[in-house]
Design a protein around this motif. Sequence first.
Motif, PDB file in Angstrom:
ATOM      1  N   ASP A 206       0.842  -1.196   0.000  1.00 52.50           N
ATOM      2  CA  ASP A 206       0.000   0.000   0.000  1.00 52.50           C
ATOM      3  C   ASP A 206       0.879   1.249   0.000  1.00 52.50           C
ATOM      4  O   ASP A 206       2.093   1.179   0.235  1.00 52.50           O
ATOM      5  CB  ASP A 206      -0.910  -0.013   1.234  1.00 52.50           C
ATOM      6  CG  ASP A 206      -2.229   0.705   1.020  1.00 52.50           C
ATOM      7  OD1 ASP A 206      -2.336   1.527   0.072  1.00 52.50           O
ATOM      8  OD2 ASP A 206      -3.168   0.455   1.798  1.00 52.50           O
ATOM      9  N   THR A 207       0.269   2.384  -0.256  1.00 51.14           N
ATOM     10  CA  THR A 207       0.982   3.654  -0.248  1.00 51.14           C
ATOM     11  C   THR A 207      -0.009   4.795  -0.084  1.00 51.14           C
ATOM     12  O   THR A 207      -1.209   4.625  -0.328  1.00 51.14           O
ATOM     13  CB  THR A 207       1.776   3.841  -1.563  1.00 51.14           C
ATOM     14  OG1 THR A 207       2.643   4.966  -1.442  1.00 51.14           O
ATOM     15  CG2 THR A 207       0.844   4.053  -2.748  1.00 51.14           C
ATOM     16  N   MET A 208       0.476   5.952   0.305  1.00 49.76           N
ATOM     17  CA  MET A 208      -0.338   7.151   0.344  1.00 49.76           C
ATOM     18  C   MET A 208      -0.361   7.798  -1.045  1.00 49.76           C
ATOM     19  O   MET A 208       0.512   7.567  -1.861  1.00 49.76           O
ATOM     20  CB  MET A 208       0.206   8.149   1.364  1.00 49.76           C
ATOM     21  CG  MET A 208       0.348   7.595   2.769  1.00 49.76           C
ATOM     22  SD  MET A 208      -1.228   7.171   3.538  1.00 49.76           S
ATOM     23  CE  MET A 208      -1.822   8.808   3.961  1.00 49.76           C
ATOM     24  N   ASN A 209      -1.392   8.618  -1.285  1.00 48.07           N
ATOM     25  CA  ASN A 209      -1.505   9.341  -2.541  1.00 48.07           C
ATOM     26  C   ASN A 209      -0.652  10.610  -2.461  1.00 48.07           C
ATOM     27  O   ASN A 209      -1.037  11.594  -1.833  1.00 48.07           O
ATOM     28  CB  ASN A 209      -2.961   9.688  -2.835  1.00 48.07           C
ATOM     29  CG  ASN A 209      -3.151  10.302  -4.205  1.00 48.07           C
ATOM     30  OD1 ASN A 209      -2.200  10.733  -4.851  1.00 48.07           O
ATOM     31  ND2 ASN A 209      -4.396  10.346  -4.662  1.00 48.07           N
ATOM     32  N   HIS A 210       0.492  10.582  -3.115  1.00 45.40           N
ATOM     33  CA  HIS A 210       1.460  11.682  -3.013  1.00 45.40           C
ATOM     34  C   HIS A 210       0.944  12.984  -3.616  1.00 45.40           C
ATOM     35  O   HIS A 210       1.510  14.053  -3.360  1.00 45.40           O
ATOM     36  CB  HIS A 210       2.762  11.293  -3.713  1.00 45.40           C
ATOM     37  CG  HIS A 210       2.616  11.144  -5.202  1.00 45.40           C
ATOM     38  ND1 HIS A 210       2.005  10.051  -5.776  1.00 45.40           N
ATOM     39  CD2 HIS A 210       2.970  11.959  -6.220  1.00 45.40           C
ATOM     40  CE1 HIS A 210       2.006  10.195  -7.079  1.00 45.40           C
ATOM     41  NE2 HIS A 210       2.577  11.343  -7.386  1.00 45.40           N
ATOM     42  N   THR A 211      -0.127  12.917  -4.425  1.00 48.34           N
ATOM     43  CA  THR A 211      -0.631  14.139  -5.066  1.00 48.34           C
ATOM     44  C   THR A 211      -1.541  14.950  -4.143  1.00 48.34           C
ATOM     45  O   THR A 211      -1.867  16.099  -4.466  1.00 48.34           O
ATOM     46  CB  THR A 211      -1.415  13.817  -6.352  1.00 48.34           C
ATOM     47  OG1 THR A 211      -2.638  13.130  -6.022  1.00 48.34           O
ATOM     48  CG2 THR A 211      -0.592  12.947  -7.288  1.00 48.34           C
ATOM     49  N   ARG A 212      -1.945  14.385  -3.034  1.00 44.94           N
ATOM     50  CA  ARG A 212      -2.849  15.094  -2.132  1.00 44.94           C
ATOM     51  C   ARG A 212      -2.070  16.010  -1.194  1.00 44.94           C
ATOM     52  O   ARG A 212      -0.935  15.712  -0.819  1.00 44.94           O
ATOM     53  CB  ARG A 212      -3.703  14.096  -1.345  1.00 44.94           C
ATOM     54  CG  ARG A 212      -4.661  13.333  -2.259  1.00 44.94           C
ATOM     55  CD  ARG A 212      -5.581  12.429  -1.483  1.00 44.94           C
ATOM     56  NE  ARG A 212      -6.492  11.735  -2.400  1.00 44.94           N
ATOM     57  CZ  ARG A 212      -7.360  10.793  -2.027  1.00 44.94           C
ATOM     58  NH1 ARG A 212      -7.407  10.426  -0.747  1.00 44.94           N
ATOM     59  NH2 ARG A 212      -8.149  10.226  -2.912  1.00 44.94           N
ATOM     60  N   HIS A 213      -2.709  17.065  -0.794  1.00 45.29           N
ATOM     61  CA  HIS A 213      -2.044  18.133  -0.045  1.00 45.29           C
ATOM     62  C   HIS A 213      -1.395  17.607   1.235  1.00 45.29           C
ATOM     63  O   HIS A 213      -2.062  17.026   2.099  1.00 45.29           O
ATOM     64  CB  HIS A 213      -3.048  19.234   0.298  1.00 45.29           C
ATOM     65  CG  HIS A 213      -2.449  20.392   1.045  1.00 45.29           C
ATOM     66  ND1 HIS A 213      -1.475  21.199   0.491  1.00 45.29           N
ATOM     67  CD2 HIS A 213      -2.654  20.853   2.307  1.00 45.29           C
ATOM     68  CE1 HIS A 213      -1.132  22.114   1.369  1.00 45.29           C
ATOM     69  NE2 HIS A 213      -1.820  21.923   2.487  1.00 45.29           N
ATOM     70  N   CYS A 214      -0.098  17.773   1.329  1.00 44.67           N
ATOM     71  CA  CYS A 214       0.681  17.470   2.536  1.00 44.67           C
ATOM     72  C   CYS A 214       0.669  15.992   2.933  1.00 44.67           C
ATOM     73  O   CYS A 214       0.933  15.671   4.096  1.00 44.67           O
ATOM     74  CB  CYS A 214       0.235  18.342   3.712  1.00 44.67           C
ATOM     75  SG  CYS A 214       0.776  20.059   3.556  1.00 44.67           S
ATOM     76  N   ALA A 232       1.899  -2.125   4.447  1.00 45.18           N
ATOM     77  CA  ALA A 232       0.940  -3.222   4.388  1.00 45.18           C
ATOM     78  C   ALA A 232      -0.417  -2.749   3.875  1.00 45.18           C
ATOM     79  O   ALA A 232      -0.800  -1.593   4.094  1.00 45.18           O
ATOM     80  CB  ALA A 232       0.780  -3.848   5.771  1.00 45.18           C
ATOM     81  N   PRO A 233      -1.154  -3.607   3.181  1.00 42.20           N
ATOM     82  CA  PRO A 233      -2.501  -3.239   2.735  1.00 42.20           C
ATOM     83  C   PRO A 233      -3.340  -2.716   3.898  1.00 42.20           C
ATOM     84  O   PRO A 233      -3.375  -3.323   4.975  1.00 42.20           O
ATOM     85  CB  PRO A 233      -3.055  -4.563   2.187  1.00 42.20           C
ATOM     86  CG  PRO A 233      -1.846  -5.301   1.721  1.00 42.20           C
ATOM     87  CD  PRO A 233      -0.777  -4.957   2.719  1.00 42.20           C
ATOM     88  N   GLY A 234      -3.990  -1.576   3.659  1.00 40.09           N
ATOM     89  CA  GLY A 234      -4.790  -0.942   4.700  1.00 40.09           C
ATOM     90  C   GLY A 234      -4.096   0.210   5.388  1.00 40.09           C
ATOM     91  O   GLY A 234      -4.748   1.002   6.068  1.00 40.09           O
ATOM     92  N   GLU A 235      -2.777   0.317   5.228  1.00 40.23           N
ATOM     93  CA  GLU A 235      -2.035   1.413   5.852  1.00 40.23           C
ATOM     94  C   GLU A 235      -1.926   2.634   4.935  1.00 40.23           C
ATOM     95  O   GLU A 235      -1.459   3.684   5.368  1.00 40.23           O
ATOM     96  CB  GLU A 235      -0.636   0.952   6.257  1.00 40.23           C
ATOM     97  CG  GLU A 235      -0.639  -0.048   7.401  1.00 40.23           C
ATOM     98  CD  GLU A 235       0.745  -0.313   7.965  1.00 40.23           C
ATOM     99  OE1 GLU A 235       0.845  -0.700   9.145  1.00 40.23           O
ATOM    100  OE2 GLU A 235       1.740  -0.137   7.226  1.00 40.23           O
ATOM    101  N   GLY A 236      -2.345   2.490   3.695  1.00 43.37           N
ATOM    102  CA  GLY A 236      -2.298   3.595   2.743  1.00 43.37           C
ATOM    103  C   GLY A 236      -3.671   3.883   2.176  1.00 43.37           C
ATOM    104  O   GLY A 236      -4.682   3.682   2.842  1.00 43.37           O
TER     105      GLY A 236
END
Length: 294
Positions: A206-214, A232-236
């Motif tokens: 999993d990962t965070m969406n880097h395009t979203r603010h901050c 891990a799946p669910g952490e992003g």
Amino acid sequence: MKLAFDVDVIKDLGITRMVQQVAEWGYRYIEQSPHPQINPFYKHPRAGREIMAEYKRALRDNGVELSSFICVYRWSGPDEMRRQAAVKNWKRMIEIAVEMDVQVINTELSGDPNQPEICDEMFYRSMEELLPIFEREGIRVELQAHPWDFCEENDATADLVKSFRSDNVKYVYSVPHTFYYDKGKGDVESMLRYVGDDLSHVLVADTMNHTRHCRYIVNPPGVDAAVHQHVAPGEGEVDFTTLFRTLRETGFADRQFKVGGEPIVAAALFGYPEKMKHQAVETRELIERELLGR
């Protein structure tokens, strides 16, 4: 379908203990990502006789197999001398794969996003030399777009794969790169369906969406970097419900390829070795439940 574990997060254990750990977590297959004693990043492979003998013995003793290698070389970079060195590295890596009875090598484009036209030319120049070797040795080379490659997007990289019209060239969908693949939309269903039957390998994290603010803060602002995670799946923020549904609907787990046989799904969890004793098992169980009906 082969369910593998990418051993990058435990490569410091040593070869034998690394294989034992994968077996203890319930995996039957290893995806061997770059390892300093086998296939280091960007450098010529180091796999000596002793290391390979130890690896074969550990696999045999623990009932584990190699599903695939990952190697990363500058074969698309803008510098011609380094491109030639990368092709030499590739040729040795193919020999190692044949020695280890591995038919699948997963790789990145490894170019420069600031010079995409030159890197595209360099990539095709490298493939002109390497594809006949892949075909002769029965190797399925699988390409993935990677953050900060000369081509970061899913559909464009799938088109690159399809341009070869070859059973030896297929596509890797790396789930933690999802938000680079379509500029932050995260439409996993559309992207998987676009790749279609050329999809042979999925990397699960999993990962965070880097395009979203901050979501990520990088200093100084505007630095030329591509930031992502392999948690891990669910952490992003990846839509795993849609991801697994689409893979089921397209019959991914039951595919058979003329080169390399079964498709591969690999747990690719990096960054938190202290969590692996739980997350490696939980990720395996998630994939088994969602794609294998166990």
